[in-house]
Design a protein around this motif. Structure first.
Motif, short mmCIF file in Angstrom:
data_model
loop_
_atom_site.label_atom_id
_atom_site.label_comp_id
_atom_site.label_asym_id
_atom_site.label_seq_id
_atom_site.Cartn_x
_atom_site.Cartn_y
_atom_site.Cartn_z
N ASP A 87 -35.55 -6.28 -1.44
CA ASP A 87 -34.39 -5.73 -1.89
C ASP A 87 -33.76 -5.08 -0.61
OD1 ASP A 87 -32.84 -4.07 -3.20
OD2 ASP A 87 -34.29 -3.14 -4.32
N PRO A 88 -32.31 -5.61 -0.74
CA PRO A 88 -31.72 -5.14 0.63
C PRO A 88 -30.85 -3.65 0.22
CG PRO A 88 -30.29 -6.65 -0.58
CD PRO A 88 -31.72 -6.38 -1.47
N ARG A 89 -31.69 -2.66 -0.26
CA ARG A 89 -31.24 -1.40 -0.61
C ARG A 89 -30.91 -0.67 0.50
NH1 ARG A 89 -35.08 1.45 -4.43
NH2 ARG A 89 -34.07 -0.19 -5.97
N PRO A 90 -31.71 -0.86 1.61
CA PRO A 90 -31.12 -0.10 2.81
C PRO A 90 -29.80 -0.32 3.29
CG PRO A 90 -33.40 -0.61 2.99
CD PRO A 90 -32.88 -1.40 1.85
N HIS A 108 -27.31 -1.35 1.48
CA HIS A 108 -26.53 -0.84 0.37
C HIS A 108 -26.16 0.65 0.85
CE1 HIS A 108 -25.64 0.22 -4.24
NE2 HIS A 108 -24.60 0.16 -3.50
N TYR A 109 -27.24 1.41 1.02
CA TYR A 109 -27.06 2.88 1.80
C TYR A 109 -26.24 2.85 2.89
CZ TYR A 109 -30.68 3.96 -1.78
OH TYR A 109 -31.73 4.16 -2.95
N GLN A 110 -26.42 1.70 3.80
CA GLN A 110 -25.64 1.80 4.94
C GLN A 110 -24.11 1.47 4.83
OE1 GLN A 110 -27.22 -1.07 8.04
NE2 GLN A 110 -26.14 0.11 9.56
N ILE A 111 -24.02 0.63 3.78
CA ILE A 111 -22.51 0.37 3.37
C ILE A 111 -21.82 1.56 2.75
CG2 ILE A 111 -21.12 -1.10 1.82
CD1 ILE A 111 -23.12 -3.32 2.42
N GLU A 112 -22.54 2.33 1.86
CA GLU A 112 -21.97 3.26 1.05
C GLU A 112 -21.74 4.65 2.34
OE1 GLU A 112 -21.13 4.47 -2.15
OE2 GLU A 112 -20.96 1.93 -2.09
N SER A 113 -22.78 4.70 3.01
CA SER A 113 -22.47 5.75 4.15
C SER A 113 -21.19 5.38 5.07
CB SER A 113 -23.67 6.17 4.87
OG SER A 113 -24.04 5.28 5.93
N ARG A 114 -21.14 4.35 5.59
CA ARG A 114 -20.07 3.95 6.44
C ARG A 114 -18.59 3.71 5.74
NH1 ARG A 114 -21.97 -0.98 10.71
NH2 ARG A 114 -23.80 0.34 11.42
N TYR A 115 -18.68 3.26 4.50
CA TYR A 115 -17.40 2.77 3.78
C TYR A 115 -17.74 3.38 2.20
CZ TYR A 115 -17.09 -0.25 7.71
OH TYR A 115 -17.21 -0.93 8.90
N PRO A 116 -17.45 4.73 2.34
CA PRO A 116 -17.83 5.31 0.84
C PRO A 116 -16.81 4.75 -0.19
CG PRO A 116 -17.34 7.12 2.50
CD PRO A 116 -17.18 5.68 3.19
N GLU A 117 -17.04 4.36 -1.50
CA GLU A 117 -16.35 3.71 -2.41
C GLU A 117 -15.43 2.58 -2.02
OE1 GLU A 117 -14.64 7.01 -4.61
OE2 GLU A 117 -16.38 8.40 -4.23
N GLU A 118 -15.60 1.87 -0.95
CA GLU A 118 -14.79 0.97 -0.37
C GLU A 118 -15.53 -0.43 -1.17
OE1 GLU A 118 -12.95 0.44 3.24
OE2 GLU A 118 -13.25 2.50 3.55
N PHE A 119 -16.74 -0.67 -1.50
CA PHE A 119 -17.31 -1.84 -1.77
C PHE A 119 -18.06 -1.35 -3.04
CE2 PHE A 119 -16.30 -2.24 2.88
CZ PHE A 119 -15.92 -3.49 2.87
N ASP A 120 -18.04 -2.64 -4.10
CA ASP A 120 -18.97 -2.52 -5.37
C ASP A 120 -20.07 -3.52 -4.86
OD1 ASP A 120 -17.10 -0.85 -6.84
OD2 ASP A 120 -15.75 -2.68 -7.03
N TRP A 121 -21.13 -3.31 -5.43
CA TRP A 121 -22.32 -3.63 -5.11
C TRP A 121 -22.98 -4.46 -6.37
CZ3 TRP A 121 -25.67 -4.21 -0.52
CH2 TRP A 121 -26.88 -4.60 -0.74
#
Length: 89
Positions: free
Chosen positions: A43-46, A48-61
């Motif tokens: 599960d690539p959840r980490p 996902h968390y890294q993307i959300e912290s670097r680019y909040p609300e810029e990407f959908d997963w």
């Protein structure tokens, strides 16, 4: 059906140190509404968390497959965000 090829990274074929840099290289070059796929053996959840912290609300997963042996996700750049490349979006 679109003729645009979706960038896909299978991290199972990459050394661990190469995985996130390669993913972020593709991710930041996506145009608004552009998508990429990531395939993993866990599960690539980490990520996902890294993307959300670097680019909040810029990407959908979205999970396309959820294990137990194969995990696939689709990551899409939000319409309202600009890409980091030189295309002017």
């Amino acid at each position: 059906m679109s003729d645009i090829e979706i960038p896909s990274i299978d991290v199972r074929t990459l050394a661990p140190a190469e995985r996130h840099p390669k993913i972020f290289g593709v991710l930041t070059s996506l145009i608004p509404r552009g998508v990429m796929h990531v395939t993993s053996d866990h599960d690539p959840r980490p990520l996902h968390y890294q993307i959300e912290s670097r680019y909040p609300e810029e990407f959908d997963w979205q999970y396309l497959e959820q294990g137990p042996d194969l995990w696939r996700v689709e990551i899409q750049r939000a319409q309202s965000s600009g890409c980091d490349c030189c295309c002017g979006h």
